[in-house]
Design an enzyme around this catalytic site. Sequence first.
Site, PDB file in Angstrom:
ATOM      1  N   ALA A  76      -5.470  -2.487   4.724  1.00  0.00           N
ATOM      2  CA  ALA A  76      -6.998  -2.288   5.086  1.00  0.00           C
ATOM      3  C   ALA A  76      -7.487  -2.065   4.160  1.00  0.00           C
ATOM      4  CB  ALA A  76      -6.645  -0.141   5.464  1.00  0.00           C
ATOM      5  N   TYR A 114     -17.158   1.766   5.241  1.00  0.00           N
ATOM      6  CA  TYR A 114     -15.775   1.774   5.837  1.00  0.00           C
ATOM      7  C   TYR A 114     -15.445   2.701   7.257  1.00  0.00           C
ATOM      8  CZ  TYR A 114     -10.994   4.167   4.899  1.00  0.00           C
ATOM      9  OH  TYR A 114      -9.875   4.528   5.363  1.00  0.00           O
ATOM     10  N   ASP A 153      -9.630   9.413   9.384  1.00  0.00           N
ATOM     11  CA  ASP A 153     -10.509  10.549   9.464  1.00  0.00           C
ATOM     12  C   ASP A 153     -12.379   9.805   9.217  1.00  0.00           C
ATOM     13  OD1 ASP A 153      -9.720  10.680   6.710  1.00  0.00           O
ATOM     14  OD2 ASP A 153     -11.577  11.655   6.185  1.00  0.00           O
ATOM     15  N   TRP A 205      -6.096  11.643   3.570  1.00  0.00           N
ATOM     16  CA  TRP A 205      -6.232  11.910   1.700  1.00  0.00           C
ATOM     17  C   TRP A 205      -4.588  11.864   2.377  1.00  0.00           C
ATOM     18  CZ3 TRP A 205      -8.893  17.008   1.320  1.00  0.00           C
ATOM     19  CH2 TRP A 205     -10.271  17.267   1.460  1.00  0.00           C
ATOM     20  N   ASP A 209      -3.032 -13.196   3.759  1.00  0.00           N
ATOM     21  CA  ASP A 209      -4.835 -12.933   3.512  1.00  0.00           C
ATOM     22  C   ASP A 209      -5.207 -12.608   4.215  1.00  0.00           C
ATOM     23  OD1 ASP A 209      -6.832 -12.388   1.939  1.00  0.00           O
ATOM     24  OD2 ASP A 209      -7.170 -14.327   0.979  1.00  0.00           O
ATOM     25  N   LEU A 210      -5.377 -11.434   4.819  1.00  0.00           N
ATOM     26  CA  LEU A 210      -6.534 -11.112   6.047  1.00  0.00           C
ATOM     27  C   LEU A 210      -7.593 -10.874   5.901  1.00  0.00           C
ATOM     28  CD1 LEU A 210      -4.874  -7.824   6.729  1.00  0.00           C
ATOM     29  CD2 LEU A 210      -4.209  -9.948   7.474  1.00  0.00           C
ATOM     30  N   LYS A 221     -13.955   0.474  10.128  1.00  0.00           N
ATOM     31  CA  LYS A 221     -12.375   1.039  10.384  1.00  0.00           C
ATOM     32  C   LYS A 221     -12.295   1.792  11.943  1.00  0.00           C
ATOM     33  CE  LYS A 221      -8.993   1.873   8.485  1.00  0.00           C
ATOM     34  NZ  LYS A 221      -7.938   0.953   8.703  1.00  0.00           N
ATOM     35  N   GLY A 243       1.099  -1.408  -0.131  1.00  0.00           N
ATOM     36  CA  GLY A 243       0.361  -0.014   0.425  1.00  0.00           C
ATOM     37  C   GLY A 243       0.898   1.208  -0.283  1.00  0.00           C
ATOM     38  N   THR A 294     -10.012  -0.707   1.392  1.00  0.00           N
ATOM     39  CA  THR A 294     -10.084   1.228   1.508  1.00  0.00           C
ATOM     40  C   THR A 294     -11.083   1.217  -0.110  1.00  0.00           C
ATOM     41  OG1 THR A 294      -7.985   1.178   0.044  1.00  0.00           O
ATOM     42  CG2 THR A 294      -7.813   1.245   2.838  1.00  0.00           C
TER      43      THR A 294
END
Length: 292
Positions: free
Chosen positions: A59, A124, A101, A149, A35-36, A128, A10, A61
Amino acid sequence: MRVLLFGANGQVGTEIRRRAGGDVAIVALDRARCDLSQAGAAARAIEREACDAVVNAAAYTAVDRAESEPDLAGRINAEAPREMAEAAAAKRVPLIHLSTDYVFDGTASRPYREDDPVAPLGVYGATKLKGEEAVAAGGGAYAILRLSWVFSAHGSNFVKTMLRLARERPALRVVADQRGKPTPAADAAEAALLVARALLADPARSGLYHFAGDAPASWADFAEAIMAEAGLAVPVERIATADFPTPARRPAWSVLDTAKFERVFARPAPSWRAGLESVVAELGAPEKEEGR
């Protein structure tokens, strides 16, 4: 320091790998190696690998797709971090977990602090948040770093999208009523490693922190800065969120207060404009098509 890194390919994971060398050794785990989405994979990796710290930069995402894949998003964003926290606690190694965020609803009028109420708008953000709660309850030393961001020269992000569209279109239509703090992935990687070292020295620094760029901007502001940095005379048309509907709602206000991180770790918030300069230089400014 030997770091077990989830999400090695990532944006932040790539930047962490770039910092290997000297006294930093990275054991990099990507999806092929761990592999999560498979129950128990994260715990087994931590149990198997010798390490001084664990960093979870992985994550789910895909914010919009998460609305139709809540189980998969929950598995990767909530259940896998729970496994990591429990396994890391059992081995007495700190866990640094990257969050977002999007745990906030975006209705604030000042920068969000770590103790402000959370209210995710979509799957999402909700998954998280569950991951944050699981890490905090894991029983070991930990740090949760909420980012916003994130951009880099790798993977998918706003900077790369804008530079690609600048090659294809005479103008860019960009949302101007969402504000946040762009965060260079390179600085987030440095922050994660800094925190790992700090927790090894003093587990009492465990907790929740905000880490983001130094100044707020709207997406349209960010786009204009990207065009200027790349030397592209592509106009940015400012539009409202309502003019760009998406399956998942985005927080209109994603400005994070980073004072706690700066105080505890003695590191100022990074200049996102300096980070943008580095990323554009690495990517190379795109050539405009003939006649555009």
